[in-house]
Design a protein around this motif. Structure first.
Motif, short mmCIF file in Angstrom:
data_model
loop_
_atom_site.label_atom_id
_atom_site.label_comp_id
_atom_site.label_asym_id
_atom_site.label_seq_id
_atom_site.Cartn_x
_atom_site.Cartn_y
_atom_site.Cartn_z
N ARG A 109 54.29 22.08 73.42
CA ARG A 109 55.41 22.91 72.99
C ARG A 109 56.63 22.07 72.57
N SER A 113 59.26 19.96 65.96
CA SER A 113 58.81 20.95 64.97
C SER A 113 58.84 20.40 63.55
N ASP A 117 55.89 20.71 60.86
CA ASP A 117 56.14 21.25 59.52
C ASP A 117 55.70 20.27 58.45
N GLU A 134 49.89 16.79 67.17
CA GLU A 134 50.38 17.29 68.46
C GLU A 134 49.80 16.55 69.66
#
Length: 218
Positions: A109, A113, A117, A134
């Motif tokens: 999490r 980001s 992207d 990730e």
């Protein structure tokens, strides 16, 4: 008899119990890793499910280890597995789930980001994003969860001697019943040394598997 004398006299048994102890911890950690890491990844896209899963894992962590071993008895007794290594491994797996699931969930999490992207902009699929972006960035935190679970389980596994699972807890259990201080201290020292060695080994693995870019940032 001194502690050193007791260790010298019972070295073979101490080594055997140490291997039993490591077997319990290693097997339970492997099972928890295979189940916990995918679970932690799966719940990253569902906040409601993540909350429920983490709550259940938190509840399991609050159950005293000796009580959890006791719960395993009526559940596994019909299959002839109420005592011994099986209930011990099951209990250790349950205890391992929280740090592994929580760290995996948090690590995924918290991946930047903008990097996700950028991966999407390059046309990466969901699986490719997970595999190439990730997970590599989440590795240090995931390994920290495994490290926490391993060290924690070394201590909990000592109590498993009371249900016939073996390990260094045998020295502690028998030493208490006999009021034999040297035996108790030998078992406690053995557990402590294993915890230190495993923690150091896991820390080394964590450093080796952490990408150079993340090390530079740190």
């Amino acid at each position: 008899m001194s502690i050193i004398g007791f260790i010298q006299q019972n070295l073979d048994q101490a080594l055997t119990l140490s291997l039993e102890h490591l077997f319990l911890v290693f097997l339970s950690l492997c099972i928890a890793m295979v189940t916990g890491i995918p679970t932690g990844i799966a719940i990253t896209k569902n906040d409601a499910l993540a909350k429920k899963v983490l709550e259940v894992a938190n509840i399991l962590m609050t159950v005293p280890s000796i009580a959890l071993f006791g719960i395993m008895l009526p559940i596994l007794a019909p299959y002839g597995l109420g005592l011994g290594k099986v209930p011990a491994v099951v209990a250790l797996v349950l205890y391992s789930e929280l740090p592994i699931i929580r760290n995996t969930y948090t690590a995924i999490r918290n991946v930047d980001s903008s990097l996700v992207d950028a991966g999407k902009g390059m046309g990466l699929t969901r699986w490719q994003l997970l595999k190439e972006v990730e997970i590599p960035l989440a590795v240090p935190v995931i390994l920290a969860g495994l490290r926490t679970a391993a060290v924690m389980n070394i201590g909990i596994a000592a109590i498993a001697a009371y249900i016939g699972a073996g390990g260094l807890g045998v020295f502690i259990q028998q030493g208490i019943s006999r009021s034999y201080e040297e035996m108790i201290i030998t078992g406690a020292l053995g557990v402590s040394i294993l915890a230190i060695l495993v923690d150091s080994g896991m820390a080394l693995i964590e450093r080796r598997l952490t990408s150079k870019g993340l090390k530079i940032e740190a």
